[in-house]
Design an enzyme around this catalytic site. Sequence first.
Site, PDB file in Angstrom:
ATOM      1  N   HIS A 135      93.336  35.680  33.737  1.00  0.00           N
ATOM      2  CA  HIS A 135      94.513  36.422  33.278  1.00  0.00           C
ATOM      3  C   HIS A 135      94.851  37.578  34.223  1.00  0.00           C
ATOM      4  O   HIS A 135      95.809  38.324  33.976  1.00  0.00           O
ATOM      5  CB  HIS A 135      94.224  36.944  31.859  1.00  0.00           C
ATOM      6  CG  HIS A 135      95.430  37.330  31.084  1.00  0.00           C
ATOM      7  ND1 HIS A 135      95.559  38.549  30.464  1.00  0.00           N
ATOM      8  CD2 HIS A 135      96.572  36.661  30.819  1.00  0.00           C
ATOM      9  CE1 HIS A 135      96.715  38.627  29.848  1.00  0.00           C
ATOM     10  NE2 HIS A 135      97.353  37.485  30.043  1.00  0.00           N
ATOM     11  N   HIS A 158     105.147  43.223  26.107  1.00  0.00           N
ATOM     12  CA  HIS A 158     104.151  42.556  26.943  1.00  0.00           C
ATOM     13  C   HIS A 158     103.251  43.530  27.690  1.00  0.00           C
ATOM     14  O   HIS A 158     102.268  43.138  28.308  1.00  0.00           O
ATOM     15  CB  HIS A 158     104.842  41.618  27.937  1.00  0.00           C
ATOM     16  CG  HIS A 158     103.922  40.601  28.542  1.00  0.00           C
ATOM     17  ND1 HIS A 158     103.501  40.658  29.859  1.00  0.00           N
ATOM     18  CD2 HIS A 158     103.317  39.519  28.013  1.00  0.00           C
ATOM     19  CE1 HIS A 158     102.697  39.635  30.111  1.00  0.00           C
ATOM     20  NE2 HIS A 158     102.558  38.933  29.018  1.00  0.00           N
ATOM     21  N   LYS A 174      96.169  39.957  37.313  1.00  0.00           N
ATOM     22  CA  LYS A 174      97.449  40.037  38.002  1.00  0.00           C
ATOM     23  C   LYS A 174      97.372  41.118  39.075  1.00  0.00           C
ATOM     24  O   LYS A 174      97.173  42.295  38.760  1.00  0.00           O
ATOM     25  CB  LYS A 174      98.572  40.371  37.012  1.00  0.00           C
ATOM     26  CG  LYS A 174      98.703  39.383  35.849  1.00  0.00           C
ATOM     27  CD  LYS A 174      99.338  40.067  34.650  1.00  0.00           C
ATOM     28  CE  LYS A 174      99.518  39.113  33.486  1.00  0.00           C
ATOM     29  NZ  LYS A 174      98.254  38.673  32.896  1.00  0.00           N
ATOM     30  N   LYS A 208     100.357  46.295  28.454  1.00  0.00           N
ATOM     31  CA  LYS A 208      98.994  46.481  27.934  1.00  0.00           C
ATOM     32  C   LYS A 208      98.483  47.817  28.480  1.00  0.00           C
ATOM     33  O   LYS A 208      98.166  47.935  29.668  1.00  0.00           O
ATOM     34  CB  LYS A 208      98.064  45.356  28.388  1.00  0.00           C
ATOM     35  CG  LYS A 208      98.565  43.932  28.075  1.00  0.00           C
ATOM     36  CD  LYS A 208      98.936  43.249  29.350  1.00  0.00           C
ATOM     37  CE  LYS A 208      99.254  41.771  29.230  1.00  0.00           C
ATOM     38  NZ  LYS A 208      99.985  41.289  28.130  1.00  0.00           N
ATOM     39  N   ASP A 231      98.401  43.965  53.007  1.00  0.00           N
ATOM     40  CA  ASP A 231      97.724  44.568  54.160  1.00  0.00           C
ATOM     41  C   ASP A 231      96.550  45.468  53.758  1.00  0.00           C
ATOM     42  O   ASP A 231      96.224  46.419  54.480  1.00  0.00           O
ATOM     43  CB  ASP A 231      98.716  45.363  55.020  1.00  0.00           C
ATOM     44  CG  ASP A 231      99.673  44.462  55.791  1.00  0.00           C
ATOM     45  OD1 ASP A 231      99.380  43.263  55.916  1.00  0.00           O
ATOM     46  OD2 ASP A 231     100.718  44.957  56.251  1.00  0.00           O
TER      47      ASP A 231
END
Length: 519
Positions: free
Chosen positions: A176, A415, A178, A417, A183
């Site tokens: 899950h 959405h 993200k 968190k 660089d």
Amino acid sequence: MNASHPIALCRVLTALLWGLLLAGCASLPSLEGREMSWAISEAEARETRLGRGLFKLTDSHPGLSGIHSLLDAHDAFAARMSLARAAERSLDIQYYIWRNDMTGTLLFEALHAAADRGVRVRLLLDDNNTKALDSTLAILDSHANIEVRLFNPFLVRSVRTVGFITDFSRANRRMHNKSWTVDNLATIVGGRNIGDEYFGADDILFTDLDVLAVGAVVRDVSQDFDRYWGSASAYPAALILPDAPEEGLALLAAASSLVERDPAAAAYVEALRASRFVTELVQGRLNFEWAKTRLVSDSPAKGLGRTSRVDRVTGQIAEAIEGPTKRMDMVSPYFVPTERGVASFVALADAGVKVRVLTNSLDATDVAAVHSGYARYRKALLKAGVTLYEMRRLGPEPEERPKAGPFGSSGSSLHAKTFAVDGRQLFIGSFNFDPRSARLNTELGFVIDSPALTRRLHRTFDRHIPPLAYQVLLDENGRLYWLEQHKGREIRHRSEPRTPLWKRAKVWILSLLPIESLL
């Protein structure tokens, strides 16, 4: 009944049976000989345009990280696209969901363009949501400078259910995390996946939050990416996906060009054209909050069920965050506290801590089963003194839709968190307060020691949440009701607002099933 219906059903059942048979006889390919790679060095990073600008800034804040909130959905898209265009050495990207839609296509082409410039691109996607992407991912992987890996992949590509039936223990564990790292200098971490709904590009808008970080924590994110990239769950796409057509990269570029000329993409193309994000970043004019920032991340071994509590993000958060003594504000779209969690909230409330929680209402949630896992605990939480808010499904009409709020573009579903403690510490990441995040999925986030950012979330609960959410309360008889603020007046609802009886009945039935550990 149409005669084609039973025929179609037979075909589906036949495909499923054949898939089960094949899957039962097959196993995942060997990872022996898989190439290893790591994030670029600090010396290499310093030689880039971003490096020459950012190291002047980060060197003056040793041990700290610069945090810039990406509150607006269009800005969040423009930041990713701008950083991809500015990349000179590497792009390390890790996501749970990447949609095959307008914004997903544009960002895929940004990776392709970077690779054409000589940038090394490593793309790690959880395989649970890639069904429509096999061809695109195979095409990207065919580029000499792009490598795609799939986390806990499915061998039967057309019917993912087969994988859950034949290998449930592994298939039920998803990545899950993200992150979008450029660089080894700048990274974007938070709750957003890649897709139109996460960037405010369709009618189903997710009120979301992520942050851009520079400085000390970026190296931690890069090291964490490396361990996921080299984990036993990360399979090179070439071992799983069919071969890409020879002209695939040209087709991908053409598809992106068509999308970019689509009137629906005009706002995004314009947002990117008008963005001075990279220029302000390099020149040190982007507004950063400099703070001690700790990365919390599950071990990738969690994807195979091989971690202990000390390896899990829950333990790391508990270690990093000092226990609240005054107040704690939490935002979790999927909130399933469990009996143990309720006991913890009750203990906090009994100790005089003001606890407030924002989650989705039944009307707004996109996962009714998760709502069933939350609903059973509402009364216990309220009796203990916990304040509960449930995000309303906001009206689709532009004139009725609130302006972009503290968590990003207004929308129909929460959405983000995040949670804030005592005006001093803040968590932002992918972790939901539910059993799935705690025990099954791998998660990633930041614990930030920043009074300024933390107080901002506290103020959000004070000022912005009540007009956008129902407050859940108990009446004198111990029954639930929902209080809505609408155009200066209060509306009292005796049942879950704006939900039909059949939906409430479905949630009640789900609440009786022994599925809490899966939610």
